[in-house]
Design a protein around this motif. Structure first.
Motif, short mmCIF file in Angstrom:
data_model
loop_
_atom_site.label_atom_id
_atom_site.label_comp_id
_atom_site.label_asym_id
_atom_site.label_seq_id
_atom_site.Cartn_x
_atom_site.Cartn_y
_atom_site.Cartn_z
N ASP A 508 33.05 46.46 33.07
CA ASP A 508 32.36 45.94 34.26
C ASP A 508 32.95 44.60 34.69
O ASP A 508 33.11 44.33 35.89
CB ASP A 508 30.86 45.78 33.96
N VAL A 509 33.26 43.75 33.72
CA VAL A 509 33.86 42.44 34.05
C VAL A 509 35.23 42.64 34.70
O VAL A 509 35.57 41.99 35.70
CB VAL A 509 33.98 41.58 32.77
N ALA A 510 36.03 43.54 34.14
CA ALA A 510 37.38 43.77 34.69
C ALA A 510 37.31 44.29 36.12
O ALA A 510 38.19 44.00 36.94
CB ALA A 510 38.14 44.75 33.80
N ALA A 511 36.27 45.05 36.45
CA ALA A 511 36.18 45.67 37.77
C ALA A 511 36.00 44.65 38.89
O ALA A 511 36.33 44.94 40.05
CB ALA A 511 35.04 46.69 37.80
N VAL A 512 35.46 43.46 38.59
CA VAL A 512 35.22 42.49 39.68
C VAL A 512 36.45 41.66 40.00
O VAL A 512 36.47 40.94 40.99
CB VAL A 512 34.05 41.55 39.31
N ILE A 513 37.49 41.72 39.16
CA ILE A 513 38.65 40.85 39.38
C ILE A 513 39.55 41.33 40.53
O ILE A 513 39.90 40.53 41.40
CB ILE A 513 39.46 40.71 38.07
N PRO A 514 39.97 42.63 40.59
CA PRO A 514 40.89 43.02 41.67
C PRO A 514 40.40 42.72 43.08
O PRO A 514 41.20 42.29 43.92
CB PRO A 514 41.05 44.54 41.43
N PRO A 515 39.08 42.88 43.41
CA PRO A 515 38.66 42.53 44.78
C PRO A 515 38.90 41.06 45.12
O PRO A 515 39.10 40.72 46.29
CB PRO A 515 37.17 42.88 44.79
N GLU A 516 38.86 40.18 44.12
CA GLU A 516 39.09 38.75 44.38
C GLU A 516 40.56 38.44 44.63
O GLU A 516 40.89 37.33 45.05
CB GLU A 516 38.58 37.93 43.18
N LEU A 517 41.44 39.41 44.35
CA LEU A 517 42.88 39.17 44.51
C LEU A 517 43.45 39.78 45.77
O LEU A 517 44.66 39.71 46.01
CB LEU A 517 43.63 39.75 43.29
N ILE A 518 42.57 40.40 46.60
CA ILE A 518 43.05 41.05 47.82
C ILE A 518 43.68 40.00 48.74
O ILE A 518 43.10 38.96 49.01
CB ILE A 518 41.89 41.77 48.54
N GLY A 519 44.88 40.28 49.20
CA GLY A 519 45.57 39.38 50.11
C GLY A 519 46.38 38.30 49.42
O GLY A 519 47.10 37.54 50.08
N THR A 520 46.29 38.22 48.06
CA THR A 520 47.04 37.18 47.34
C THR A 520 48.36 37.68 46.79
O THR A 520 49.22 36.88 46.43
CB THR A 520 46.20 36.65 46.16
N GLY A 521 48.52 39.00 46.70
CA GLY A 521 49.72 39.55 46.07
C GLY A 521 49.66 39.47 44.56
O GLY A 521 50.65 39.74 43.88
N GLY A 522 48.50 39.10 44.00
CA GLY A 522 48.37 38.93 42.56
C GLY A 522 48.02 40.23 41.86
O GLY A 522 47.70 41.24 42.50
N LEU A 523 48.11 40.20 40.54
CA LEU A 523 47.73 41.36 39.73
C LEU A 523 46.94 40.89 38.52
O LEU A 523 47.11 39.75 38.05
CB LEU A 523 48.95 42.18 39.30
N ALA A 524 46.08 41.79 37.99
CA ALA A 524 45.27 41.49 36.82
C ALA A 524 45.62 42.46 35.71
O ALA A 524 45.94 43.62 35.96
CB ALA A 524 43.78 41.59 37.16
N ALA A 525 45.57 41.97 34.46
CA ALA A 525 45.92 42.80 33.30
C ALA A 525 45.04 42.42 32.13
O ALA A 525 44.47 41.34 32.07
CB ALA A 525 47.39 42.62 32.95
#
Length: 626
Positions: A508-525
């Motif tokens: 659940d915690v991991a799921a909230v990270i990608p929406p915060e990176l929209i438009g930044t070109g960033g990635l989460a791992a």
């Protein structure tokens, strides 16, 4: 007249031979394509196996490193040694990976084991892994040879690590064992049977695992084999055809050697099973070709005997056209005859299934119509090449169906030429649906780059992207930022609510990270355990702080109950971030170390916060610069 009749008969037989050769060529091409597809599938399977093995070793390495450090501190101290044995028991109970842990001294005597409480004093000095560490100064974890449990018959794999005295001499060995099920369950997703076999080889050629299980193979060394000597030792990946020394069958194989662990994964398939598949596919087309050839020959002989030269010539043309249409109509692939300009002159009935249009509406249209720019360019290049002398061109492209779904098509383009001057006379296109093969390839790629639990990218993919992002930043003089996130008191969460609930919370915690990176070109791992990482290209420190805070607040807003995380009472996260500026040299380790130090500072300052490291703690080349 008889001379002319013989000449015409010879022409008919020659035409039949041409069609037979075309059929043989088509089936040979199909056979080669089937072999190539099998080779590609085996190599991609081997790659997925090797990456999975790397991940297992990485998961085992952390507790081994920690326990080895405790063992060094406990040398000569009985109280600390007792605490070490208790810590080993705790690690085994909480680890879903480890089967057992054991610690042996420099003489090979067993000090303690989590598997059998009364095993202290057992002599391990003749074990393969002890002899290796005794003569080798490396302190890196190493796979041992597979063993079979005498109690339940299950196979397990030892992973050992050398422990040194302060003077560098051997102080002892920490040994962890892992059930082979952690490997076999993953490999069994690729259909293990008598035709398919899979193996894991250590860097010295010893077989760690062979599925289906073969007692002759488990632990055997194949370093003297041609496959290992001439292929695996010279290339990181590839395909090879060989005769198995264990079952004597001729096999094709794909192998992939990990640069991290040195373990080589091999996926094989018997060549006989591929040949059987090819025969099943080719049986009916071959019967149709032979029947058409016999009918055409008999008709031609009758025409030669009964009608004049003109009539015989007309009937020969009709017969040839009928044979071509008979072959095309029986084919599941779309067969098209097009002009040199790309205009369709003939289309087989299979067009109704693949193009969703009847043959009459397709004839007269161009193969370039209704194509996107990339596909149109590929068609134009292929047509130009076959007209300039290339015998065959093959293009792969996407096609949108009427319901909006996208499929993958493969078109093989061949040019036929005039017998008189060898000039291009027309083009034949054979198109088939290869969507299933493409989807399988994409699924294998996803397995190799995605963390199974969080659905974020895995650590291996992150490391690759970090290197390429930093290289691009150097070239373009841009900033690169990195955020390390760690769930606060998450061990207490697992102890209170259980590991299954812990997995759900982490997901659940991991799921909230990608929406915060929209438009930044960033990635989460997922970086390891409950630690997550975010990579932000071309992002300065101020923007990085804003993103880190947004992620922290979004996780807190989930309100996942965590009674042991006071004063908040719900799951929170601490994060440390660092930004590398483009003015000076830098490395991946510098950036990760900086963010990790900031994370520890955030933990020390009370948790549930985002923090950068103090300026005076930064390395010289990261101080106000990259």
């Amino acid at each position: 007249m008889k001379k002319r009749s013989r000449l015409r008969l010879a022409v008919v037989l020659a035409v039949g031979a041409v069609f037979a050769c075309l059929g043989i060529w088509a089936e040979y091409t199909n056979w080669q394509r089937l072999l190539q597809s099998a080779n590609t599938r085996q190599m991609e399977t081997a790659r997925a196996m090797a990456l999975h093995t790397d991940d297992i070793l990485a998961l085992a390495q952390q507790p081994l490193n920690n326990l080895s450090a405790h063992a060094r501190d406990a040398l000569g101290d009985k109280a600390k040694m007792q605490h070490l044995l208790e810590e080993m028991l705790r690690v085994v109970k909480t680890s879903p990976l480890l089967r057992s842990l054991a610690y042996a001294d420099a003489q090979g005597r067993l000090i303690g084991s989590t598997f059998a409480a009364n095993s202290a004093g057992m002599d391990l000095s003749d074990r393969e892994y002890f002899l290796f560490h005794k003569s080798n100064a490396s302190t890196q974890p190493r796979f041992g040879l597979p063993s079979q449990s005498q109690t339940n018959g299950r196979w397990f794999l030892p992973i050992s690590q050398r422990i040194d005295n302060p003077d560098g001499s051997l102080a002892g060995i920490m040994i962890a064992t892992i059930d082979m099920d952690h490997f076999s369950r993953f490999i069994e997703t690729f259909e293990v049977n008598e035709q398919n076999a899979f193996a894991l080889l250590r860097k010295d050629g010893a077989i760690l695992l062979r599925l289906p299980i073969d007692l002759k193979a488990m632990g055997a060394n194949v370093a003297d084999s041609t496959l290992y000597r001439d292929q695996i030792m010279k290339k990181l990946r590839g395909n090879y055809e060989y005769v198995s020394r264990f079952d004597g069958t001729k096999r094709i194989s794909g192998f992939y050697r990990s640069t991290d662990t040195g373990v080589t994964a091999i996926a094989t398939q018997t060549k006989a099973s591929i040949f059987d598949d090819w025969l099943k596919q080719s049986k009916y087309p071959w019967l149709s070709i032979i029947l058409a050839y016999l009918i055409g020959t008999a008709m031609a002989i009758r025409w030669i005997r009964q009608i004049e030269l003109r009539e015989i010539g007309d009937q020969k043309v009709a017969a040839r056209e009928a044979e071509f249409r008979l072959i095309a109509n029986a084919s599941p692939d779309v067969i098209e005859k097009i002009s040199l300009a790309g205009v369709r002159q003939y289309v087989s009935p299979a067009a109704a299934r693949i193009f969703e249009r009847d043959t009459e509406s397709v004839i007269g249209t161009s193969v370039l119509d209704d194509r996107d720019d990339q596909t149109k360019s590929a068609w134009q290049d292929a047509l130009a090449k076959v007209q300039s002398g290339s015998s065959t061109e093959c293009i792969l492209y996407r096609h949108q169906r009427m319901d909006g779904t996208m499929i993958w098509l493969e078109s093989v383009i061949s040019c036929f030429r005039s017998d008189d001057n060898n000039e291009p006379d027309g083009i034949v296109v054979i198109t088939r649906d290869v969507t299933r093969q493409q989807m399988m390839k994409q699924e294998l790629n996803a397995l190799a780059t995605t963390d199974e639990l969080t659905r974020l990218f895995n650590k291996r993919y992150f490391n690759t992207q970090l290197s390429s992002t930093l290289a691009a930043a150097r070239a373009n003089q841009q900033s690169v930022s990195l955020i390390l996130l760690d769930l606060d008191r998450f061990k207490a969460y697992n102890d209170t609510y259980g590991h299954l609930a812990g997995d759900c919370a982490l997901r659940d915690v991991a799921a909230v990270i990608p929406p915060e990176l929209i438009g930044t070109g960033g990635l989460a791992a997922r970086y390891g355990g409950e630690e997550l990482v975010v990579l932000l290209p071309n992002t300065d420190a101020e923007e990085t702080m804003r993103i880190a805070e947004n992620i922290r607040k979004a996780i807190a807003a989930l309100k996942i109950e965590h009674a042991g995380n006071l004063p908040w009472g719900h799951v929170t996260v601490s994060s440390g971030y660092a930004t590398a500026l483009p003015s000076q040299a830098f490395s991946e380790n510098d950036l990760i170390t900086q963010a990790d130090r900031a994370l520890y500072a955030a933990k020390a300052a009370g948790r549930n916060r985002s923090q950068d490291d103090e300026e005076n703690n930064k390395p010289e080349h990261l101080r106000s610069s990259m």
